[in-house]
Design an enzyme around this catalytic site. Structure first.
Site, PDB file in Angstrom:
ATOM      1  N   ALA A 262     -63.206  83.053  87.020  1.00  9.10           N
ATOM      2  CA  ALA A 262     -63.925  83.630  85.873  1.00  9.10           C
ATOM      3  C   ALA A 262     -65.367  83.162  85.757  1.00  9.10           C
ATOM      4  O   ALA A 262     -66.000  83.377  84.720  1.00  9.10           O
ATOM      5  CB  ALA A 262     -63.181  83.387  84.570  1.00  9.10           C
ATOM      6  N   ALA A 263     -65.917  82.566  86.799  1.00  7.63           N
ATOM      7  CA  ALA A 263     -67.343  82.202  86.739  1.00  7.63           C
ATOM      8  C   ALA A 263     -68.187  83.454  86.539  1.00  7.63           C
ATOM      9  O   ALA A 263     -69.072  83.500  85.671  1.00  7.63           O
ATOM     10  CB  ALA A 263     -67.751  81.476  88.013  1.00  7.63           C
ATOM     11  N   ASP A 265     -67.117  86.416  85.456  1.00  6.03           N
ATOM     12  CA  ASP A 265     -66.725  87.091  84.218  1.00  6.03           C
ATOM     13  C   ASP A 265     -67.435  86.472  83.013  1.00  6.03           C
ATOM     14  O   ASP A 265     -67.888  87.187  82.111  1.00  6.03           O
ATOM     15  CB  ASP A 265     -65.214  86.992  84.009  1.00  6.03           C
ATOM     16  CG  ASP A 265     -64.419  87.483  85.208  1.00  6.03           C
ATOM     17  OD1 ASP A 265     -64.946  88.300  85.975  1.00  6.03           O
ATOM     18  OD2 ASP A 265     -63.271  87.030  85.379  1.00  6.03           O
TER      19      ASP A 265
END
Length: 324
Positions: A262-263, A265
């Site tokens: 999720a970096a 995102d």
């Protein structure tokens, strides 16, 4: 208040628990923890935490797991009024296995997931017409990969119609080869998304998988959108927007990196929130890097609420005309 529609799919996640395989269960066996995951859903959660009004647009089943998803999203402040519920259907599922070196492998069961039906429902026209009520429509290449060609065309038509009334389209090139029949189809869909977008968030990782061997300049030239954020393999973003180009570097990491899930995102959420709040693209990219740098210091896609950065007050954003 500015609003965002995030379109996509959230799946049930089975993640290998700490401790490895249990006796008699063989390699890769053992206990798994259950959660939920999806790229655009992660972005929606972070947008809500950044005090942006956001709705998640997807389809779920009428089962207990889907009920749990709805409850979790509501608890985070993500709007669920546009989530379609399909009788007899289920959400997709994926499993993560991690080897002794920490390398992850993903397995998916999603071919009959409810989210794949979103562009084929009796309510689809009403759903797509609602896009005109949002300031931004955000989706990813993963979103586009779950619909067939007819569904994608229906979605693009609705987005183009919404843009005529002032809605901006943000496209994230989150590319996963397993979701596409072949790269030629993916390249064709990407080109259509680039042509329709107001803002594109992309990376060398995504684009080199589709256009191997090309330079940064060649990759960026493929995207005609007026606002482009191009993340490099190192923590640097190249920005292109009206008035010039700029390079934005992330601050050096102080804490160890735990999980890069999720970096991208979270970067997208912080960037969109900052732009809606009146920041320019450079300030927005700085905000994106700051949040992503925090997220990768925690396991999983969604970090604890207490770990979120202090709220930054932006300049007031221009409000849209009430044309609908």
């Amino acid at each position: 208040m500015a609003s965002v529609a995030c379109i996509g799919e959230c799946m049930v996640e089975l993640r290998q628990a700490q401790g490895g395989a249990s006796a008699g269960q063989g390699q890769g066996g053992g206990l798994y923890s259950r959660g939920f995951g999806g790229d655009t859903l992660n972005t929606a959660v972070y947008l809500a935490r950044l005090e942006v009004k956001v709705d998640y647009l997807t389809a779920l089943g009428d089962d207990g797991l889907s009920d749990e998803m709805i409850a979790a999203w509501n608890a985070e402040g993500v709007g669920t009024r546009r989530v379609m519920r399909l009788a007899g259907k289920l959400p997709g599922l994926y499993m993560i296995q991690t080897d002794a070196k920490g390398e992850r492998q993903f397995f998916h069961w999603r071919d009959s997931a409810a989210a794949r039906e979103l562009m084929k429902l009796p309510e689809t026209d009403e759903l797509l017409n609602s896009l005109t009520s949002y300031d931004i429509v955000y989706l990813s290449a993963i979103t586009l990969s779950i619909y067939d060609a007819g569904g994608r065309e229906r979605l693009f038509t609705a987005i183009k119609r919404a843009r005529l009334l002032g809605t901006r389209f943000v496209f994230d090139t989150n590319f996963r080869a397993r979701g596409w029949p072949d790269r030629d189809v993916a390249r064709e869909v990407f080109a259509a998304a680039f042509a329709a977008a107001d803002i594109v968030l992309t990376s060398t990782e995504d684009l080199l998988a589709l256009y191997p061997g090309e330079s940064h300049e060649q990759l960026m030239a493929r995207i005609p959108t007026p606002e482009l954020v191009f993340r490099l393999t190192e923590p640097v973003s190249l920005l292109r927007f009206p008035g010039g180009t700029h390079e934005v570097r992330a601050e050096p990491m102080i804490e160890p990196v735990v999980d890069t899930t999720a970096a991208g995102d979270s970067f997208a959420a912080a960037y969109i929130a900052a732009r809606l709040g009146g920041s320019d693209p450079v300030e927005a990219a700085q905000a994106g890097h700051r949040l992503a740098s925090l997220v990768i210091c925690y396991p999983g896609a969604i970090i604890p609420g207490y770990a979120m950065p202090p709220k930054k007050r932006h300049r007031p954003a221009a409000t849209r005309q009430a044309t609908k």
